[in-house]
Design a protein around this motif. Structure first.
Motif, mmCIF file in Angstrom:
data_model
loop_
_atom_site.group_PDB
_atom_site.id
_atom_site.type_symbol
_atom_site.label_atom_id
_atom_site.label_comp_id
_atom_site.label_asym_id
_atom_site.label_seq_id
_atom_site.Cartn_x
_atom_site.Cartn_y
_atom_site.Cartn_z
ATOM 1 N N ASP A 112 29.283 3.747 -8.792
ATOM 2 C CA ASP A 112 30.605 3.767 -9.415
ATOM 3 C C ASP A 112 30.556 4.000 -10.920
ATOM 4 O OD1 ASP A 112 31.717 3.215 -6.929
ATOM 5 O OD2 ASP A 112 31.377 1.060 -7.206
ATOM 6 N N GLY A 113 29.395 4.119 -11.475
ATOM 7 C CA GLY A 113 29.324 4.328 -12.916
ATOM 8 C C GLY A 113 28.136 3.627 -13.528
ATOM 9 N N LEU A 114 28.405 2.840 -14.574
ATOM 10 C CA LEU A 114 27.310 2.281 -15.343
ATOM 11 C C LEU A 114 27.673 0.867 -15.787
ATOM 12 C CD1 LEU A 114 25.399 4.187 -18.058
ATOM 13 C CD2 LEU A 114 26.614 2.129 -18.727
ATOM 14 N N ASP A 115 26.704 -0.036 -15.716
ATOM 15 C CA ASP A 115 26.917 -1.426 -16.101
ATOM 16 C C ASP A 115 26.019 -1.815 -17.264
ATOM 17 O OD1 ASP A 115 28.892 -2.845 -14.851
ATOM 18 O OD2 ASP A 115 27.750 -3.043 -12.981
ATOM 19 N N TRP A 116 26.604 -2.507 -18.256
ATOM 20 C CA TRP A 116 25.802 -3.055 -19.342
ATOM 21 C C TRP A 116 25.478 -4.523 -19.101
ATOM 22 C CZ3 TRP A 116 23.309 -0.660 -23.093
ATOM 23 C CH2 TRP A 116 23.713 0.637 -23.441
ATOM 24 N N ASP A 117 26.244 -5.109 -18.207
ATOM 25 C CA ASP A 117 26.202 -6.559 -18.098
ATOM 26 C C ASP A 117 25.081 -7.025 -17.169
ATOM 27 O OD1 ASP A 117 26.895 -9.146 -18.483
ATOM 28 O OD2 ASP A 117 28.416 -9.160 -16.912
ATOM 29 N N ILE A 118 23.856 -6.700 -17.518
ATOM 30 C CA ILE A 118 22.756 -7.071 -16.629
ATOM 31 C C ILE A 118 21.675 -7.827 -17.379
ATOM 32 C CG2 ILE A 118 23.080 -5.238 -14.937
ATOM 33 C CD1 ILE A 118 20.861 -3.732 -16.568
ATOM 34 N N GLY A 119 22.064 -8.479 -18.466
ATOM 35 C CA GLY A 119 21.099 -9.284 -19.192
ATOM 36 C C GLY A 119 20.437 -8.525 -20.307
ATOM 37 N N VAL A 120 19.709 -9.259 -21.090
ATOM 38 C CA VAL A 120 19.143 -8.754 -22.321
ATOM 39 C C VAL A 120 17.640 -8.973 -22.298
ATOM 40 C CG1 VAL A 120 19.032 -9.238 -24.789
ATOM 41 C CG2 VAL A 120 21.236 -9.159 -23.653
ATOM 42 N N SER A 121 16.913 -8.006 -22.823
ATOM 43 C CA SER A 121 15.482 -8.190 -22.972
ATOM 44 C C SER A 121 15.211 -8.647 -24.409
ATOM 45 C CB SER A 121 14.779 -6.866 -22.662
ATOM 46 O OG SER A 121 13.585 -6.775 -23.391
ATOM 47 N N ALA A 122 14.653 -9.854 -24.554
ATOM 48 C CA ALA A 122 14.460 -10.404 -25.897
ATOM 49 C C ALA A 122 13.264 -11.344 -25.899
ATOM 50 C CB ALA A 122 15.715 -11.159 -26.336
ATOM 51 N N ASP A 123 12.587 -11.431 -27.040
ATOM 52 C CA ASP A 123 11.473 -12.369 -27.138
ATOM 53 C C ASP A 123 11.986 -13.774 -27.462
ATOM 54 O OD1 ASP A 123 12.004 -12.471 -29.879
ATOM 55 O OD2 ASP A 123 10.548 -10.883 -30.321
ATOM 56 N N TRP A 124 11.048 -14.706 -27.563
ATOM 57 C CA TRP A 124 11.418 -16.122 -27.703
ATOM 58 C C TRP A 124 12.280 -16.370 -28.946
ATOM 59 C CZ3 TRP A 124 11.023 -20.400 -30.774
ATOM 60 C CH2 TRP A 124 11.148 -21.651 -30.147
ATOM 61 N N CYS A 125 11.826 -15.872 -30.098
ATOM 62 C CA CYS A 125 12.572 -16.091 -31.341
ATOM 63 C C CYS A 125 13.976 -15.496 -31.241
ATOM 64 C CB CYS A 125 11.830 -15.492 -32.533
ATOM 65 S SG CYS A 125 10.377 -16.450 -33.036
ATOM 66 N N ALA A 126 14.063 -14.304 -30.649
ATOM 67 C CA ALA A 126 15.366 -13.662 -30.503
ATOM 68 C C ALA A 126 16.275 -14.485 -29.604
ATOM 69 C CB ALA A 126 15.192 -12.251 -29.941
ATOM 70 N N ARG A 127 15.703 -15.061 -28.544
ATOM 71 C CA ARG A 127 16.508 -15.909 -27.648
ATOM 72 C C ARG A 127 17.117 -17.074 -28.406
ATOM 73 N NH1 ARG A 127 17.820 -13.717 -22.783
ATOM 74 N NH2 ARG A 127 16.092 -12.435 -22.102
ATOM 75 N N VAL A 128 16.326 -17.669 -29.289
ATOM 76 C CA VAL A 128 16.809 -18.817 -30.061
ATOM 77 C C VAL A 128 17.946 -18.378 -30.984
ATOM 78 C CG1 VAL A 128 16.174 -20.543 -31.787
ATOM 79 C CG2 VAL A 128 14.612 -20.045 -29.897
ATOM 80 N N VAL A 129 17.782 -17.208 -31.630
ATOM 81 C CA VAL A 129 18.835 -16.718 -32.519
ATOM 82 C C VAL A 129 20.079 -16.339 -31.707
ATOM 83 C CG1 VAL A 129 19.474 -14.933 -34.185
ATOM 84 C CG2 VAL A 129 17.192 -15.962 -34.279
ATOM 85 N N LEU A 130 19.882 -15.764 -30.523
ATOM 86 C CA LEU A 130 21.029 -15.434 -29.667
ATOM 87 C C LEU A 130 21.773 -16.709 -29.263
ATOM 88 C CD1 LEU A 130 19.510 -12.633 -27.380
ATOM 89 C CD2 LEU A 130 21.138 -12.338 -29.261
ATOM 90 N N ALA A 131 21.026 -17.785 -29.004
ATOM 91 C CA ALA A 131 21.668 -19.067 -28.670
ATOM 92 C C ALA A 131 22.479 -19.575 -29.863
ATOM 93 C CB ALA A 131 20.610 -20.100 -28.269
ATOM 94 N N TRP A 132 21.923 -19.406 -31.069
ATOM 95 C CA TRP A 132 22.665 -19.793 -32.280
ATOM 96 C C TRP A 132 23.964 -18.979 -32.375
ATOM 97 C CZ3 TRP A 132 24.142 -16.615 -36.268
ATOM 98 C CH2 TRP A 132 24.720 -17.250 -37.374
ATOM 99 N N GLY A 133 23.861 -17.667 -32.133
ATOM 100 C CA GLY A 133 25.035 -16.796 -32.213
ATOM 101 C C GLY A 133 26.086 -17.152 -31.175
ATOM 102 N N GLU A 134 25.611 -17.477 -29.977
ATOM 103 C CA GLU A 134 26.521 -17.863 -28.900
ATOM 104 C C GLU A 134 27.281 -19.139 -29.287
ATOM 105 O OE1 GLU A 134 27.016 -16.183 -26.158
ATOM 106 O OE2 GLU A 134 28.226 -17.629 -25.020
ATOM 107 N N LEU A 135 26.565 -20.095 -29.884
ATOM 108 C CA LEU A 135 27.224 -21.328 -30.340
ATOM 109 C C LEU A 135 28.244 -21.039 -31.437
ATOM 110 C CD1 LEU A 135 24.470 -24.081 -30.634
ATOM 111 C CD2 LEU A 135 26.590 -24.223 -29.322
ATOM 112 N N GLN A 136 27.890 -20.130 -32.346
ATOM 113 C CA GLN A 136 28.830 -19.774 -33.407
ATOM 114 C C GLN A 136 30.103 -19.180 -32.816
ATOM 115 O OE1 GLN A 136 27.285 -21.596 -35.866
ATOM 116 N NE2 GLN A 136 28.339 -20.119 -37.130
ATOM 117 N N ASN A 137 29.949 -18.404 -31.741
ATOM 118 C CA ASN A 137 31.105 -17.769 -31.119
ATOM 119 C C ASN A 137 31.939 -18.756 -30.318
ATOM 120 O OD1 ASN A 137 30.279 -15.352 -32.182
ATOM 121 N ND2 ASN A 137 29.382 -14.570 -30.295
#
Ligand SMILES: [Zn+2]
Length: 164
Positions: free
Chosen positions: A86-111
């Motif tokens: 049916d097309g294309l999906d972006w919503d399939i998760g992110v590839s990130a290392d440990w430090c990036a995961r921690v920063v993404l968690a910080w960003g998620e909390l900020q949001n």
């Protein structure tokens, strides 16, 4: 292993507690840092990078550094779309290392909970908290430790002022 990333973020911020009146660093050596990381799915991370991330995050949360310093930990984050009938999906998760995961968690909390990640209101305490109270009034890392101590101190200063 399913990781609670906001929990890891808070754990990382809280690796420099004051214990019995003296500043302590759980990540003081490479060996202790590796041990700490291994318990949090971060065995592949470099201890010096993780310490730098910790220092940056602490200063960002305390308002001593602009949040943009965290961008450098996100350079390897990738999001790969998936094509289907049916097309294309972006919503399939992110590839990130440990430090990036921690920063993404910080960003998620900020949001999702802006301003709720903060340092303990006891200025002799080096810990941080995620305020999950409904009204956003949480100020202490723990009510049993800093909360009661600060209340007792305020009460003491009020009563001594009243006496003079
Ligand atoms: Zn505290």
């Amino acid at each position: 292993m399913r990781i609670d990333w906001p929990g890891v973020l808070l754990d990382l911020l809280n690796t420099t507690p004051v214990v019995d009146g003296s500043a302590t660093d759980y990540l003081a050596t490479d060996a202790s840092t590796r041990k700490w990381l291994a318990l949090r799915d971060g065995a592949d991370e470099r201890p010096d990078t993780v310490r730098q991330l910790r220092d940056d995050l602490q200063q960002v949360v305390r308002g001593q550094l602009p949040a943009e310093v965290l961008n450098r930990y996100l350079t390897a984050v990738r999001q790969v779309p998936k094509v289907h009938a049916d097309g294309l999906d972006w919503d399939i998760g992110v590839s990130a290392d440990w430090c990036a995961r921690v920063v993404l968690a910080w960003g998620e909390l900020q949001n999702t909970r802006p301003g709720r990640l903060r340092s303990c209101a006891n200025d002799e305490c080096q810990l941080f908290l995620i305020d999950r109270s409904r009204g956003g009034t949480g100020r202490w890392c723990s009510m049993s430790e800093c909360g009661n101590r600060m209340k007792a101190r305020r009460h003491y200063s009020r009563t001594t002022r009243a006496d003079t």
